[in-house]
Design an enzyme around this catalytic site. Structure first.
Site, short mmCIF file in Angstrom:
data_model
loop_
_atom_site.label_atom_id
_atom_site.label_comp_id
_atom_site.label_asym_id
_atom_site.label_seq_id
_atom_site.Cartn_x
_atom_site.Cartn_y
_atom_site.Cartn_z
N ASP A 1 0.83 -1.21 0.00
CA ASP A 1 0.00 0.00 0.00
C ASP A 1 0.87 1.26 0.00
O ASP A 1 2.05 1.22 0.37
CB ASP A 1 -0.89 0.03 1.26
CG ASP A 1 -1.90 -1.10 1.25
OD1 ASP A 1 -2.22 -1.59 0.15
OD2 ASP A 1 -2.36 -1.48 2.35
N1 URA Z 1 -1.30 -6.01 3.79
C1 URA Z 1 -1.80 -4.75 3.78
O1 URA Z 1 -2.84 -4.50 4.37
N2 URA Z 1 -1.11 -3.80 3.17
C2 URA Z 1 0.06 -4.01 2.53
O2 URA Z 1 0.66 -3.07 1.98
C3 URA Z 1 0.57 -5.32 2.53
C4 URA Z 1 -0.13 -6.31 3.16
#
Ligand code: URA
Length: 238
Positions: free
Chosen positions: A101
């Site tokens: 993310d």
């Molecule tokens: N899980 C998430 O919620 N975000 C990420 O960036 C990676 C795994």
């Protein structure tokens, strides 16, 4: 940048003169477009095909980036935000293996090896991903067990996970939790914690398979060693 006829000839297909003939007679495309002009110049990134066969195979590149916060895991962002590519200098068409993310930091692999990338992302490969999450509140034993056994997110139960509470700040009412998963569902870690009633405040991927962040600062990267690439192939094939 080099002249197209020279590149074709250098690949050992034919002489420079023959290459010129192939171009002017309409046998050559660059990135899917027919090119008949002899002065055309091309780079390593361009896909050159003669009668529909690619002649210039790109050298494989494997990059391990410590993804910083506030970057999108794509090669281009329509909204003009920073992408992970802004941290990497390469003339190869590398792209990220999976996603982190915008606000997640940590281990991100980038490569132009489509075969390995697909293998690593395939659920059957069960590649381990270790995350450190700072979450709101303090997890109860029951909540930890639910995370370990699997919780339902987006209508489907997650696979068993390893969960270790590393630190608890009673005053601030926050916890640091290490969670190891091998799936790669969308926002998986955040959704798992939300499901048991704890919002994720910060998230970092500490490890992907055996690849960790040792020796790297946020925004820095290194190339994988050949041995590491072989190891990844072995793991993904299992
Ligand atoms: N899980 C998430 O919620 N975000 C990420 O960036 C990676 C795994």
């Amino acid at each position: 940048m080099e002249r197209l006829q020279k590149v074709i000839a250098n690949y050992g297909i034919c002489s420079r003169r023959k290459a010129e003939e192939l171009i002017s007679k309409g046998h050559v495309t660059v990135n899917g477009k027919l090119v008949t002009t002899l002065g055309t110049t091309v780079s390593d990134k361009d896909i050159i095909e003669v009668d529909g066969e690619r002649i210039n195979k790109e050298q494989k590149e494997y990059i391990l980036l410590f993804k910083p916060r506030g970057t999108v895991t794509t090669t281009h962002d329509d909204k003009g935000r920073k992408t992970v590519m802004d941290y990497i200098e390469t003339d190869k068409r590398v792209y990220p293996v999976g996603r982190l993310d915008y606000d997640t930091t940590g281990v991100l692999l980038l490569t132009n090896d489509g075969e390995l990338s697909n293998m690593l992302m395939h659920p059957k490969a069960e590649i381990e991903k270790v995350y450190i999450a700072k979450v709101k509140g303090i997890l109860s034993g029951d909540e930890i067990n639910r995370l370990k056994r699997g919780v339902v997110i987006d209508g489907r139960k997650t696979a068993p996970a390893k969960v270790k509470v590393q630190k608890v700040d009673k005053k601030a009412q926050t916890s640091i939790v290490e969670i190891t998963i091998h799936e790669g569902r969308n926002h998986q870690v955040k959704k798992m914690f939300e499901r048991v009633g704890h919002d994720v405040l910060k998230l970092k991927r500490e490890r992907l398979a055996f690849l960790d962040l040792k020796g790297l600062k946020s925004g820095e990267y290194r190339y994988l060693k050949i041995k590491e690439v072989h190891q990844l192939y072995m793991l993904a094939k299992k």
